[in-house]
Design an enzyme around this catalytic site. Structure first.
Site, short mmCIF file in Angstrom:
data_model
loop_
_atom_site.label_atom_id
_atom_site.label_comp_id
_atom_site.label_asym_id
_atom_site.label_seq_id
_atom_site.Cartn_x
_atom_site.Cartn_y
_atom_site.Cartn_z
CB SER A 139 -0.86 0.00 1.28
OG SER A 139 -1.42 1.28 1.50
CE1 TYR A 158 -4.36 -2.11 5.06
CE2 TYR A 158 -3.42 0.08 4.73
CZ TYR A 158 -3.94 -1.09 4.21
OH TYR A 158 -4.05 -1.25 2.85
#
Ligand code: NAD
Length: 265
Positions: A153, A166
């Site tokens: 990401s 995350y």
């Protein structure tokens, strides 16, 4: 064996980016194994991609569970007898910053995004190395079929305060990608990652329904739109292909220009 006879596992393949990757690799001629906790969506996709004709298989699998991951590899061997590509994509989010994040949520996100990615990659890499050794696939040409793609990401390098767990997992995925690439290079297995920006999946539902949040994302996305899961799947297709045969240890970011933008000027 022609390159179109490749077998690919896609974790988190029942929805969102993983579903787009499964569809794209199927179009590329791969037999696809969809591994997901979502049995209904996973089986529906496998049926759509030709489960009856032996072109696709759904295996219910929680990637954070070692025994479930072992079963995933057993089922893949039983149906297709080999593995060439892994798209290590399953991922979850849990809100919480350093002051508020619960230990349970930290463990849950770590368990799926990082430990899960490790467990699946380890079993997949062992299977690939066994094949390379057993089949004597030592020629350069034969070895170019093997690829592992980890879903990272932009949050591997850019942080969100209330997504501590995350962000930590995606940063770790970037280093795990490099470490795996170095360890597997002598076998000819390439390991790369994709770092998407904001992509139109269930994860972004809350943002899509909130015009202010959408405006905030657009203000720092030079291409001025949310990405499509197919645009991520296209990169997975490329990284899995022989066209990417000299790329390993890399992360390719697909973020509409976000990381290029210095937002303060
Ligand atoms: P999604 O929620 O649409 O799909 C995730 C899939 O993973 C679902 O099918 C879900 O059932 C499955 N899953 C969840 N936990 C699992 C587990 N323990 N074992 C197996 N499968 C499990 O999410 P998405 O947006 O498609 O995200 C896919 C990947 O892309 C994730 O790794 C995510 O971090 C990454 N990513 C997404 C975006 C985005 O904007 N959507 C941006 C950057 C990175």
């Amino acid at each position: 064996m022609a390159s179109s006879d490749r077998v690919a596992i896609i974790t988190g393949g029942a929805n969102g980016i993983g579903k787009a990757c499964a569809r794209r690799l199927s179009e590329d001629g791969c037999q696809v194994v969809i591994a997901d906790v979502d049995a209904q969506a996973g089986q529906d996709l496998a049926d759509e991609l030709g489960a009856e004709k032996g072109k696709a298989l759904f295996v219910q699998c929680d990637v954070s569970d070692r025994l479930a991951v072992n079963n995933l590899l057993s089922e893949t061997r039983a149906s297709f007898d080999r593995l060439d590509i892994l798209v290590n994509n399953a991922g979850i989010v849990a809100g919480g910053d350093i002051l508020s994040l619960s230990e349970a949520d930290f463990d849950r996100v770590m368990g799926v995004n990082l430990k899960g990615a490790f467990l699946v990659a380890r079993e997949a890499a062992r299977q690939m190395v066994d094949q390379i050794e057993e089949e004597g696939e030592r020629s350069e040409n034969a070895r170019r079929r093997y690829a592992i793609i980890n879903m990272s990401s932009v949050n591997a390098v850019m942080a969100i305060p209330d997504q501590l767990a995350y962000c930590a997992t995606k940063g770790a995925i970037q280093q795990m990608t490099k470490s795996m690439a170095l360890a597997l290079a002598p076998h000819g297995i390439r390991v790369n990652a994709i770092g998407p920006g904001s992509i139109n999946t269930d994860v972004l539902k809350s943002v899509n329904d909130n015009p202010e949040a959408l405006d905030r994302i657009m203000s720092r996305t030079p291409l001025k739109r949310i990405g499509d899961p197919d645009e991520v799947a296209a990169i997975a297709s490329f990284l899995a292909s022989r066209d990417a045969s000299y790329i390993t240890g890399e992360t390719i970011y697909a973020d509409g220009g976000r990381m290029a933008l210095n937002y303060t000027v």
